[in-house]
Design a protein around this motif. Structure first.
Motif, PDB file in Angstrom:
ATOM      1  N   ASP A  40     106.192  38.598 -34.801  1.00 57.90           N
ATOM      2  CA  ASP A  40     105.120  38.017 -35.216  1.00 57.90           C
ATOM      3  C   ASP A  40     104.870  36.523 -35.150  1.00 57.90           C
ATOM      4  OD1 ASP A  40     104.114  40.426 -36.354  1.00 57.90           O
ATOM      5  OD2 ASP A  40     106.095  40.464 -37.891  1.00 57.90           O
ATOM      6  N   PHE A  41     103.924  35.855 -34.689  1.00 61.36           N
ATOM      7  CA  PHE A  41     103.457  34.597 -34.300  1.00 61.36           C
ATOM      8  C   PHE A  41     102.845  33.947 -35.596  1.00 61.36           C
ATOM      9  CE2 PHE A  41     104.038  36.202 -30.286  1.00 61.36           C
ATOM     10  CZ  PHE A  41     104.965  35.313 -29.556  1.00 61.36           C
ATOM     11  N   ASP A  42     103.231  32.739 -35.744  1.00 59.65           N
ATOM     12  CA  ASP A  42     102.915  32.060 -36.814  1.00 59.65           C
ATOM     13  C   ASP A  42     101.615  31.375 -36.357  1.00 59.65           C
ATOM     14  OD1 ASP A  42     103.608  29.814 -35.368  1.00 59.65           O
ATOM     15  OD2 ASP A  42     105.260  29.160 -36.936  1.00 59.65           O
ATOM     16  N   HIS A  43     100.764  30.624 -37.482  1.00 61.97           N
ATOM     17  CA  HIS A  43      99.759  29.907 -36.943  1.00 61.97           C
ATOM     18  C   HIS A  43      99.772  28.995 -35.760  1.00 61.97           C
ATOM     19  CE1 HIS A  43      97.635  32.053 -40.283  1.00 61.97           C
ATOM     20  NE2 HIS A  43      98.215  31.379 -41.183  1.00 61.97           N
ATOM     21  N   ASP A  44     100.772  28.405 -35.686  1.00 59.45           N
ATOM     22  CA  ASP A  44     101.014  27.656 -34.480  1.00 59.45           C
ATOM     23  C   ASP A  44     101.346  28.352 -33.198  1.00 59.45           C
ATOM     24  OD1 ASP A  44     100.651  25.254 -36.121  1.00 59.45           O
ATOM     25  OD2 ASP A  44     102.961  25.342 -37.027  1.00 59.45           O
ATOM     26  N   GLY A  45     101.452  29.549 -33.308  1.00 57.73           N
ATOM     27  CA  GLY A  45     101.776  30.419 -32.242  1.00 57.73           C
ATOM     28  C   GLY A  45     103.363  30.472 -31.626  1.00 57.73           C
ATOM     29  N   GLU A  46     104.007  30.261 -32.645  1.00 63.73           N
ATOM     30  CA  GLU A  46     105.359  30.392 -32.400  1.00 63.73           C
ATOM     31  C   GLU A  46     106.164  31.551 -33.128  1.00 63.73           C
ATOM     32  OE1 GLU A  46     107.323  26.726 -33.012  1.00 63.73           O
ATOM     33  OE2 GLU A  46     106.017  25.598 -31.827  1.00 63.73           O
ATOM     34  N   ALA A  47     107.343  32.055 -32.716  1.00 59.26           N
ATOM     35  CA  ALA A  47     107.935  33.254 -33.076  1.00 59.26           C
ATOM     36  C   ALA A  47     109.352  33.058 -33.025  1.00 59.26           C
ATOM     37  CB  ALA A  47     107.444  34.557 -32.780  1.00 59.26           C
ATOM     38  N   LYS A  48     110.140  33.524 -33.610  1.00 63.73           N
ATOM     39  CA  LYS A  48     111.647  33.430 -33.361  1.00 63.73           C
ATOM     40  C   LYS A  48     112.186  34.897 -33.404  1.00 63.73           C
ATOM     41  CE  LYS A  48     115.653  31.166 -35.130  1.00 63.73           C
ATOM     42  NZ  LYS A  48     116.332  30.135 -36.177  1.00 63.73           N
ATOM     43  N   CYS A  49     113.237  35.302 -32.706  1.00 64.03           N
ATOM     44  CA  CYS A  49     113.987  36.622 -32.754  1.00 64.03           C
ATOM     45  C   CYS A  49     114.839  36.637 -34.084  1.00 64.03           C
ATOM     46  CB  CYS A  49     114.559  36.954 -31.567  1.00 64.03           C
ATOM     47  SG  CYS A  49     115.576  38.459 -31.591  1.00 64.03           S
TER      48      CYS A  49
END
Length: 64
Positions: free
Chosen positions: A37-46
């Motif tokens: 799931d990506f945040d509003h900044d276009g980043e995600a972490k496994c």
């Protein structure tokens, strides 16, 4: 590894929906597949391995 030393994987539109482990990861480092799931900044972490993912500039994803 800390967040600053973890690798960042940049994803293009063709890579969506994104999941980890990604196809470039070696088999020995596998964990259960998890969709990101990506945040509003276009980043995600496994949540398993901590690999950070970022959408490439200009890539937008659609919400349902």
């Amino acid at each position: 590894m800390t967040d600053k030393t973890m690798p960042v994987v940049e994803l293009e539109a063709k890579d969506l929906p994104a999941h980890c482990p990604n196809p470039a990861m070696p088999l020995w480092s596998s964990h259960p597949r998890v969709f990101l799931d990506f945040d509003h900044d276009g980043e995600a972490k496994c949540p398993y391995c901590g690999t950070r993912y970022r959408l490439a500039p200009g890539v937008a994803f659609k919400h349902h």
